[in-house]
Write an enzyme that holds these catalytic residues in place. Structure first.
Site, mmCIF file in Angstrom:
data_model
loop_
_atom_site.group_PDB
_atom_site.id
_atom_site.type_symbol
_atom_site.label_atom_id
_atom_site.label_comp_id
_atom_site.label_asym_id
_atom_site.label_seq_id
_atom_site.Cartn_x
_atom_site.Cartn_y
_atom_site.Cartn_z
ATOM 1 N N ASP A 289 -43.970 -48.869 59.538
ATOM 2 C CA ASP A 289 -44.482 -47.441 60.393
ATOM 3 C C ASP A 289 -43.437 -46.471 60.507
ATOM 4 O OD1 ASP A 289 -46.353 -45.887 61.550
ATOM 5 O OD2 ASP A 289 -46.138 -47.124 63.318
ATOM 6 N N HIS B 293 -44.656 -49.314 69.726
ATOM 7 C CA HIS B 293 -46.005 -50.260 69.704
ATOM 8 C C HIS B 293 -46.104 -51.056 70.847
ATOM 9 C CE1 HIS B 293 -45.375 -49.877 65.077
ATOM 10 N NE2 HIS B 293 -45.975 -48.639 65.344
ATOM 11 N N SER C 84 -40.686 -50.273 67.449
ATOM 12 C CA SER C 84 -41.465 -51.459 67.786
ATOM 13 C C SER C 84 -40.894 -52.862 68.368
ATOM 14 C CB SER C 84 -42.167 -51.811 66.444
ATOM 15 O OG SER C 84 -43.340 -52.848 66.647
ATOM 16 N N THR C 85 -40.867 -53.839 67.609
ATOM 17 C CA THR C 85 -40.261 -55.044 68.014
ATOM 18 C C THR C 85 -38.621 -54.903 68.394
ATOM 19 O OG1 THR C 85 -41.610 -56.255 66.457
ATOM 20 C CG2 THR C 85 -39.649 -57.635 67.837
ATOM 21 N N MET D 153 -40.904 -54.446 63.205
ATOM 22 C CA MET D 153 -41.694 -55.033 62.079
ATOM 23 C C MET D 153 -42.287 -54.089 61.274
ATOM 24 S SD MET D 153 -42.909 -58.604 63.243
ATOM 25 C CE MET D 153 -43.464 -58.372 64.734
#
Length: 378
Positions: free
Chosen positions: A316, A219, A192-193, A313
């Site tokens: 998940d 994401h 993600s991030t 973050m």
């Protein structure tokens, strides 16, 4: 009581500077320390105020956001959140910004009366809260990186890591033309991030003859995943595509889940495997979801499964990774904290005891090459 975190707002639009500043000022833990209307002013104010974070428009006169980001990350690194248009061109520029060290991005409101400004506000504040607690690392830019967007250099300490392939334009070669044998292993990556830069690092060092397909959940919204796949394809020996419904998985290829869709892997009835996309409800606020991908691999016990969670973050993918380890996955890798932009998703996987290897970002490709090996050309 802790002092508010300082934020610099950069945008050439008076309306947008006021709108974003108002969003931030409504949060008592944040304060706008200054505003700038172009990248040149932004650099000056970053050096003057040393804010905890910056929101940065990409398209601006005199000096655009990408150029300013490059200078900031080289001279005084701090978290920069890019404000991007939701067009394909905007997505391409955003992927470049993320590779150059931007912390994250938010789709830029256009000012339309119908735009969900409440959602934009929530995203800006959510990402700022994560950003102000992050220590950004200095990013060096060689002329080769700036002009040719070449892949990151391999670490000298890892002899298993293959040399990166030369950057190349996206190939029109059909995936079915690679002929690298039957699929008996699979690599699945969730991030993600900070993910685009991490994926760049890993995929740039995976060989085109890798004896497994690679399925990826990052994401991101639609358009951005397409641009990400195109960019990754240009730096990797693998053939990298944005996944489509029914695509047959092949060794030496990587498939990026399209924004707005969950991605799963299913048997195709002829001894192989295919992509299945769905619009099922978001999982933990995410679609695509890493857990949704990982859980689809649970029945595929005949495959040697190699699972990776990198920077991001939240949590998940952690439950899915633990379930896969318990179901016989061969390798489960979490990115080490010292190379994560945000040590959320990998931390959650480690805490659930679903991880067999904790590795810095630059060693993940080498480990995958070692455990997967190369396919036989036919």
């Amino acid at each position: 009581m802790q002092q508010p975190y300082d934020v610099l707002v950069v945008d050439d639009s008076v309306f947008m500077r006021k709108l974003i500043s108002d969003f931030i000022s409504e949060d008592p833990s944040l304060r706008v320390v200054g505003t700038a209307k172009n990248g040149k002013e932004a650099i000056e104010l970053v050096k003057k105020f040393r804010p905890h974070a910056v929101t940065m428009d990409i398209e601006m006169p005199i000096m655009n956001g990408l150029e300013a980001l490059r200078v900031i990350m080289k001279e005084c690194p701090l978290p920069v959140i890019m404000l991007s248009s939701l067009t394909q061109e905007g997505a391409s520029e955003t992927i470049k910004a993320l590779e150059w060290g931007a912390f994250d991005f938010v789709g830029k409101p256009s000012g339309s009366i119908s735009l969900d400004l409440h959602k934009v506000k929530r995203l800006i504040l959510e990402k700022l809260h994560a950003a102000v607690r992050t220590k950004m690392k200095r990013v060096s830019f060689s002329p080769e990186v700036l002009e040719r967007q070449a892949p990151l250099p391999p670490p000298l300490s890892n002899p298993l890591l293959p040399r990166p392939v030369a950057a190349r334009p996206p190939s029109a070669e059909p995936l079915s033309g690679r002929k690298l044998g039957p699929v008996q292993q699979l690599v699945a990556i969730g991030t993600s991030t900070g993910g685009p830069r991490a994926l760049h690092q890993v995929l740039a060092h995976l060989p085109g003859e890798l004896a497994a397909p690679v399925v990826i959940v990052q994401h991101m919204p639609p358009n951005f995943t397409k641009s990400l796949a195109i960019r990754l394809d240009s730096v990797s020996g693998l053939k990298v595509v944005e996944a489509e419904e029914g695509m047959v998985l092949e060794n030496g290829a990587a498939y990026v889940a399209p924004g707005g869709f969950h991605m799963a892997v299913a048997r195709n009835g002829s001894g192989g495997y295919r992509i299945h996309l769905s619009k099922d409800e978001p999982r933990g606020g995410h679609r695509p979801s890493v857990d949704a991908l990982f859980e689809s691999l649970l029945p595929l016990k005949e495959l040697k499964r190699h699972i990776v969670i990198m920077t991001g973050m939240g949590s998940d993918g952690a439950k899915g990774m633990k379930a896969l380890l318990d179901a016989g996955a061969v390798t489960t890798i979490a990115e080490a904290e010292n190379t994560c932009i945000v040590y959320g998703m990998p931390r959650a996987a480690v805490e659930l005891k679903g991880v067999t290897h904790v590795l810095p970002q630059q060693e993940i490709a080498g480990k995958l090459v070692a455990v997967v090996g190369a396919a036989n050309l036919s």
